[in-house]
Design an enzyme around this catalytic site. Structure first.
Site, PDB file in Angstrom:
ATOM      1  N   HIS A 181       0.836  -1.205   0.000  1.00  0.00           N
ATOM      2  CA  HIS A 181       0.000   0.000   0.000  1.00  0.00           C
ATOM      3  C   HIS A 181       0.866   1.248   0.000  1.00  0.00           C
ATOM      4  O   HIS A 181       0.546   2.245  -0.653  1.00  0.00           O
ATOM      5  CB  HIS A 181      -0.912   0.008   1.237  1.00  0.00           C
ATOM      6  CG  HIS A 181      -2.127  -0.836   1.064  1.00  0.00           C
ATOM      7  ND1 HIS A 181      -2.721  -1.513   2.095  1.00  0.00           N
ATOM      8  CD2 HIS A 181      -2.872  -1.128  -0.032  1.00  0.00           C
ATOM      9  CE1 HIS A 181      -3.775  -2.168   1.635  1.00  0.00           C
ATOM     10  NE2 HIS A 181      -3.873  -1.950   0.358  1.00  0.00           N
ATOM     11  N   ARG A 234     -11.388  -1.815 -11.889  1.00  0.00           N
ATOM     12  CA  ARG A 234     -11.747  -2.770 -10.837  1.00  0.00           C
ATOM     13  C   ARG A 234     -13.187  -2.495 -10.399  1.00  0.00           C
ATOM     14  O   ARG A 234     -13.492  -1.398  -9.926  1.00  0.00           O
ATOM     15  CB  ARG A 234     -10.801  -2.629  -9.651  1.00  0.00           C
ATOM     16  CG  ARG A 234      -9.314  -2.697 -10.003  1.00  0.00           C
ATOM     17  CD  ARG A 234      -8.470  -2.477  -8.755  1.00  0.00           C
ATOM     18  NE  ARG A 234      -7.051  -2.412  -9.038  1.00  0.00           N
ATOM     19  CZ  ARG A 234      -6.379  -1.296  -9.292  1.00  0.00           C
ATOM     20  NH1 ARG A 234      -7.027  -0.122  -9.290  1.00  0.00           N
ATOM     21  NH2 ARG A 234      -5.095  -1.312  -9.523  1.00  0.00           N
ATOM     22  N   GLU A 259      -2.891 -14.528 -14.409  1.00  0.00           N
ATOM     23  CA  GLU A 259      -2.367 -14.245 -13.080  1.00  0.00           C
ATOM     24  C   GLU A 259      -1.773 -15.467 -12.405  1.00  0.00           C
ATOM     25  O   GLU A 259      -1.201 -15.356 -11.314  1.00  0.00           O
ATOM     26  CB  GLU A 259      -3.492 -13.686 -12.191  1.00  0.00           C
ATOM     27  CG  GLU A 259      -4.095 -12.406 -12.719  1.00  0.00           C
ATOM     28  CD  GLU A 259      -5.412 -12.080 -12.039  1.00  0.00           C
ATOM     29  OE1 GLU A 259      -5.389 -11.271 -11.105  1.00  0.00           O
ATOM     30  OE2 GLU A 259      -6.448 -12.638 -12.448  1.00  0.00           O
ATOM     31  N   ASN A 281       1.098  -8.660 -10.294  1.00  0.00           N
ATOM     32  CA  ASN A 281       1.145  -8.797  -8.836  1.00  0.00           C
ATOM     33  C   ASN A 281       0.863 -10.241  -8.427  1.00  0.00           C
ATOM     34  O   ASN A 281       1.634 -10.876  -7.703  1.00  0.00           O
ATOM     35  CB  ASN A 281       0.124  -7.876  -8.172  1.00  0.00           C
ATOM     36  CG  ASN A 281       0.345  -6.413  -8.512  1.00  0.00           C
ATOM     37  OD1 ASN A 281       1.306  -6.064  -9.192  1.00  0.00           O
ATOM     38  ND2 ASN A 281      -0.551  -5.565  -8.052  1.00  0.00           N
ATOM     39  N   ASP A 282      -0.262 -10.776  -8.897  1.00  0.00           N
ATOM     40  CA  ASP A 282      -0.607 -12.155  -8.551  1.00  0.00           C
ATOM     41  C   ASP A 282       0.275 -13.159  -9.277  1.00  0.00           C
ATOM     42  O   ASP A 282       0.609 -14.209  -8.722  1.00  0.00           O
ATOM     43  CB  ASP A 282      -2.086 -12.437  -8.856  1.00  0.00           C
ATOM     44  CG  ASP A 282      -2.985 -12.116  -7.663  1.00  0.00           C
ATOM     45  OD1 ASP A 282      -2.581 -12.409  -6.531  1.00  0.00           O
ATOM     46  OD2 ASP A 282      -4.078 -11.571  -7.875  1.00  0.00           O
ATOM     47  N   CYS A 299      -1.338  -5.093 -16.646  1.00  0.00           N
ATOM     48  CA  CYS A 299      -2.101  -4.195 -15.773  1.00  0.00           C
ATOM     49  C   CYS A 299      -1.678  -4.302 -14.312  1.00  0.00           C
ATOM     50  O   CYS A 299      -2.328  -3.736 -13.435  1.00  0.00           O
ATOM     51  CB  CYS A 299      -3.600  -4.447 -15.902  1.00  0.00           C
ATOM     52  SG  CYS A 299      -4.135  -6.066 -15.332  1.00  0.00           S
TER      53      CYS A 299
END
Length: 563
Positions: free
Chosen positions: A184, A286, A417, A440-441, A488
């Site tokens: 974050h 999202r 992902e 990310n995943d 993305c």
């Protein structure tokens, strides 16, 4: 002079004296309370409500992704289950401070054990507890220091409530000892264009007032810099400011190869800023914001209103919408709230939607209606693309594309992902109209490293050659089938990695809008042949750090402008 290494966020460079984040409040005593249980409950209730309202106010002021994070924190503070746990401890004769401390710590440990999305929120829960305890004690909550002059903020990590409202006239740069490129802190720092280097473990030894240079492009914090080094850093900062203020152009390489630069958005309200910063469309919208803040699924009408607002903001542009990405790691009572031992590997993404297919069908209905409602825009309709999250098999691809087309969705794709979908990309793209890689995943599942779990943060790096190889598989499949392959994940916002991704076959890049300028400028330094050479250098490395260094060296030798 000593160089401390971490993960840089963006291309910025800054210099200044260190100011360290205040230490957390000491743990409360577990001595019995002098007040009655009802009096303690009233104190806690008042303090929790005050903290929740403060977080909401901070979120409203900050806007963007910070608002979403802070509103989630406010909901966390007033979670009924937490309130019950606190009340149980107060009924045992404990003080409100200790009850909050112990109950929140228990929940934090549970979230950490769950991993995934909820595991990422454990640090947020600590921050809420600190704020409530400070309110009960009548003292200021630990937060950003104010030494009376501009400074480089050094912290273990930074709570979203603090990051959201940093005074950018005073905070020259941010250095954390924990966190990774998708934490974050990193995401909010990128959104606010703060010069930042995260995961600098050796920064724990930096002392108050010490002069440092924070070089995000190199991922380095330099201590005891010479006058010449300070002057060089100042010139680089000025050059970057000039580049950022240059006229906005469409994303492209030095040889004219187009690379559309798109925005990641979590709410239609971010569209205006994204357009102003040069977004050529939306690469990831999202839809979770419609679902996560509600105890029941939003109606088709409610969804259509949000999707229509989004599409209307991008006439004639591509808008890629991801259907609901939720499940056991983001439990929704109307989707799936069953306990799972390992929710990151459980019923999430497309699996959860298939188990509750009515929610998927309602979402596709709302998207189709919003598309139809914006067909007659004066500047032309948006080009709606819809994709499914967490696709792992060819069969799941065929299921989603078929049902999407049943509802009139003209362009239906998938998110890559997990390693299985990357390895099967040549077959998946026989059915899907496009693929979008969620780095990310993909990094999490490839390296078996829970996203943002501090103990394995060093593995959560999209520069790892294993991740890059999987991305190349998807890029090759896209080229064979003539299908677009977008990125993305947060990796697209790393300017040098963006060049590598294009070299691996990515045809578009989507990121936080504030990262667009740096990525645009870096792409213009390299041709498509350069990008392939730089990508090859990264692929030949054995680990993430070596891949980053190899790419940097190759970029210096293969560019139209000195790097």
């Amino acid at each position: 002079m000593v160089e401390l290494r971490g993960v840089g966020i963006g291309l910025g460079v800054a210099q200044g004296p260190v100011a360290r984040m205040a230490e957390p409040l000491p743990a409360p005593s577990d001595a019995p309370s002098a007040l009655t249980a009802d009096e303690e409950k009233a104190r806690v209730s008042e303090a929790v409500a005050a903290v929740a309202r403060e977080l909401e106010e901070r979120g409203a002021l900050a806007g963007g992704a910070a608002r979403d994070v802070l509103e989630a924190q406010a909901m966390m503070a007033e979670d009924p289950s937490l309130a019950d746990e606190v009340a149980t401890r107060v009924a045992q004769g404990r003080t409100g401070e200790w009850a909050v401390f112990d109950a929140f710590a228990s929940f934090r440990d549970q979230l950490t054990a769950l991993g995934g999305y909820l595991g990422e929120r454990a640090a947020d829960l600590d921050d809420v507890a600190q704020r409530v305890i400070a309110k009960l004690r009548g003292v200021a909550a630990p937060g950003v220091p104010d030494p009376g002059h501009p400074f480089v903020l050094v912290a273990k990590d930074l709570a979203p409530a603090d990051t959201a409202l940093l005074d950018l006239d005073k905070v020259l740069a941010l250095v954390t000892t924990e966190g990774g490129p998708t934490s974050h802190t990193a995401i909010l720092a990128r959104e606010k264009s703060i010069v930042a280097v995260v995961g600098v473990q050796a920064a724990k030894d930096l002392v108050e007032g010490e002069m440092v240079i924070v070089d995000a492009a190199a991922g380095v914090v330099t201590t005891e810099p010479t006058g010449e080094e300070l002057e060089r850093a100042e010139h680089r900062a000025a050059a970057r400011a000039s580049a950022i203020s240059a006229p906005i152009t469409d994303g492209a390489l030095a040889d004219g190869t187009p690379v559309p630069l798109l925005a990641n958005l979590g709410n239609p309200d971010g569209a205006i800023e994204a357009v102003a910063l040069g977004a050529e469309g939306v690469g990831l919208f999202r839809t979770e914001f419609l679902f996560l803040s509600s105890g029941s699924a939003p109606t088709i009408e409610q969804q259509q209103q949000s999707y229509t607002k989004l599409l209307a903001a991008f006439p004639g542009k591509k808008v890629v919408v991801r259907v609901l990405d939720a499940g056991a790691d983001k439990p929704l009572p109307f989707l799936n709230d069953a306990h799972e031992e390992n929710p990151a590997l459980g019923l999430r993404g497309i699996r959860a939607l298939r188990a509750s297919e009515d929610i998927l069908r309602e979402q596709l209905t709302a998207l189709a209606q919003a598309d139809a409602a914006t067909r007659s825009l004066p500047d032309g309709p948006a080009d709606l693309w819809v994709m499914a999250p967490m696709i792992a098999t060819v069969e799941e691809t065929e299921y989603f594309t078929a049902i999407a087309r049943d509802y009139g969705i003209r362009t239906a794709g998938v998110m890559v992902e997990v390693p299985s979908s990357a390895l099967l990309a040549d077959r998946i793209l026989e059915s899907a109209d496009f693929a979008s890689i969620g780095t990310n995943d993909l990094t999490q599942y490839t390296l078996a490293a829970d996203r943002l779990l501090g103990s394995v943060a060093s593995f959560q790096d999209p520069w790892h050659p294993a991740v890059l190889r999987l991305i190349r598989e998807v890029g090759d499949a896209g080229r064979i089938h003539g299908k677009p392959v977008g990125i993305c994940g947060e990796a697209a916002a790393d300017p040098l990695l963006a060049v590598v991704l294009v070299g691996l076959g990515a045809t578009s890049l989507s990121m936080a809008p504030t990262a667009l300028a740096d990525v645009r400028a870096t792409l213009l330094q390299h041709s498509i042949d350069d990008a392939r050479v730089i990508a090859g250098a990264a692929l030949a490395a054995n680990d993430a750090a070596s891949a980053r260094d190899a790419a940097r060296a190759a970029a210096a030798q293969n560019s139209t402008v000195a790097v």
